[in-house]
Scaffold this motif. Structure first.
Motif, PDB file in Angstrom:
ATOM      1  N   ARG A  32       0.841  -1.201   0.000  1.00 56.65           N
ATOM      2  CA  ARG A  32       0.000   0.000   0.000  1.00 56.65           C
ATOM      3  C   ARG A  32       0.875   1.250   0.000  1.00 56.65           C
ATOM      4  O   ARG A  32       0.633   2.191  -0.760  1.00 56.65           O
ATOM      5  CB  ARG A  32      -0.940  -0.005   1.197  1.00 56.65           C
ATOM      6  CG  ARG A  32      -1.935   1.157   1.188  1.00 56.65           C
ATOM      7  CD  ARG A  32      -2.912   1.114   2.325  1.00 56.65           C
ATOM      8  NE  ARG A  32      -2.144   0.982   3.554  1.00 56.65           N
ATOM      9  CZ  ARG A  32      -2.369   0.091   4.532  1.00 56.65           C
ATOM     10  NH1 ARG A  32      -3.315  -0.688   4.497  1.00 56.65           N
ATOM     11  NH2 ARG A  32      -1.628   0.009   5.582  1.00 56.65           N
ATOM     12  N   LYS A  33       1.915   1.258   0.851  1.00 55.82           N
ATOM     13  CA  LYS A  33       2.825   2.406   0.904  1.00 55.82           C
ATOM     14  C   LYS A  33       3.514   2.622  -0.445  1.00 55.82           C
ATOM     15  O   LYS A  33       3.644   3.755  -0.903  1.00 55.82           O
ATOM     16  CB  LYS A  33       3.880   2.225   1.998  1.00 55.82           C
ATOM     17  CG  LYS A  33       3.341   2.204   3.398  1.00 55.82           C
ATOM     18  CD  LYS A  33       3.090   3.592   3.888  1.00 55.82           C
ATOM     19  CE  LYS A  33       2.746   3.558   5.374  1.00 55.82           C
ATOM     20  NZ  LYS A  33       2.247   4.837   5.830  1.00 55.82           N
ATOM     21  N   LEU A  34       3.949   1.535  -1.070  1.00 52.89           N
ATOM     22  CA  LEU A  34       4.579   1.652  -2.382  1.00 52.89           C
ATOM     23  C   LEU A  34       3.581   2.186  -3.408  1.00 52.89           C
ATOM     24  O   LEU A  34       3.920   3.022  -4.240  1.00 52.89           O
ATOM     25  CB  LEU A  34       5.145   0.301  -2.832  1.00 52.89           C
ATOM     26  CG  LEU A  34       6.372  -0.184  -2.058  1.00 52.89           C
ATOM     27  CD1 LEU A  34       6.672  -1.642  -2.408  1.00 52.89           C
ATOM     28  CD2 LEU A  34       7.577   0.697  -2.342  1.00 52.89           C
ATOM     29  N   GLY A  35       2.348   1.715  -3.339  1.00 53.24           N
ATOM     30  CA  GLY A  35       1.301   2.187  -4.246  1.00 53.24           C
ATOM     31  C   GLY A  35       0.971   3.654  -4.048  1.00 53.24           C
ATOM     32  O   GLY A  35       0.528   4.337  -4.977  1.00 53.24           O
ATOM     33  N   GLU A  36       1.173   4.150  -2.842  1.00 54.37           N
ATOM     34  CA  GLU A  36       0.934   5.563  -2.537  1.00 54.37           C
ATOM     35  C   GLU A  36       2.103   6.442  -2.957  1.00 54.37           C
ATOM     36  O   GLU A  36       2.059   7.651  -2.801  1.00 54.37           O
ATOM     37  CB  GLU A  36       0.673   5.734  -1.035  1.00 54.37           C
ATOM     38  CG  GLU A  36      -0.635   5.125  -0.586  1.00 54.37           C
ATOM     39  CD  GLU A  36      -0.787   5.078   0.923  1.00 54.37           C
ATOM     40  OE1 GLU A  36       0.189   5.400   1.652  1.00 54.37           O
ATOM     41  OE2 GLU A  36      -1.879   4.710   1.386  1.00 54.37           O
ATOM     42  N   GLY A  37       3.163   5.820  -3.467  1.00 54.97           N
ATOM     43  CA  GLY A  37       4.290   6.586  -3.984  1.00 54.97           C
ATOM     44  C   GLY A  37       5.552   6.545  -3.156  1.00 54.97           C
ATOM     45  O   GLY A  37       6.547   7.187  -3.504  1.00 54.97           O
ATOM     46  N   ALA A  38       5.543   5.814  -2.052  1.00 53.25           N
ATOM     47  CA  ALA A  38       6.759   5.698  -1.236  1.00 53.25           C
ATOM     48  C   ALA A  38       7.822   4.931  -2.013  1.00 53.25           C
ATOM     49  O   ALA A  38       7.518   3.997  -2.759  1.00 53.25           O
ATOM     50  CB  ALA A  38       6.457   4.988   0.076  1.00 53.25           C
ATOM     51  N   THR A  39       9.054   5.341  -1.836  1.00 51.91           N
ATOM     52  CA  THR A  39      10.171   4.629  -2.468  1.00 51.91           C
ATOM     53  C   THR A  39      10.777   3.657  -1.457  1.00 51.91           C
ATOM     54  O   THR A  39      10.456   3.704  -0.273  1.00 51.91           O
ATOM     55  CB  THR A  39      11.266   5.622  -2.908  1.00 51.91           C
ATOM     56  OG1 THR A  39      11.808   6.248  -1.742  1.00 51.91           O
ATOM     57  CG2 THR A  39      10.722   6.676  -3.863  1.00 51.91           C
TER      58      THR A  39
END
Length: 62
Positions: A32-39
């Protein structure tokens, strides 16, 4: 790399959701964090006990 070295599912931890071994960080939350744009760097900064290999294992698992 074998994701099974990094990801486990145990009914005693988060009701059996897949998590990064030795943590309570679920695969679902990392994705989810990656999908929200976190690297990867963002995640490691937020959760210092993570490493690049654990995040790669999550991606391989998914």
């Amino acid at each position: 790399m074998n994701y099974k070295d990094y990801i486990v599912s145990d009914h005693r931890v988060l009701l059996g959701k897949p998590v990064i071994k030795g943590t309570r960080l679920s695969v679902e939350m990392i994705l989810r964090k990656l999908g929200e744009g976190a690297t990867t760097a963002d995640l490691i900064a937020m959760y210092p006990h993570l490493d690049k290999e654990s995040i790669q294992a999550v991606l391989q698992y998914s």
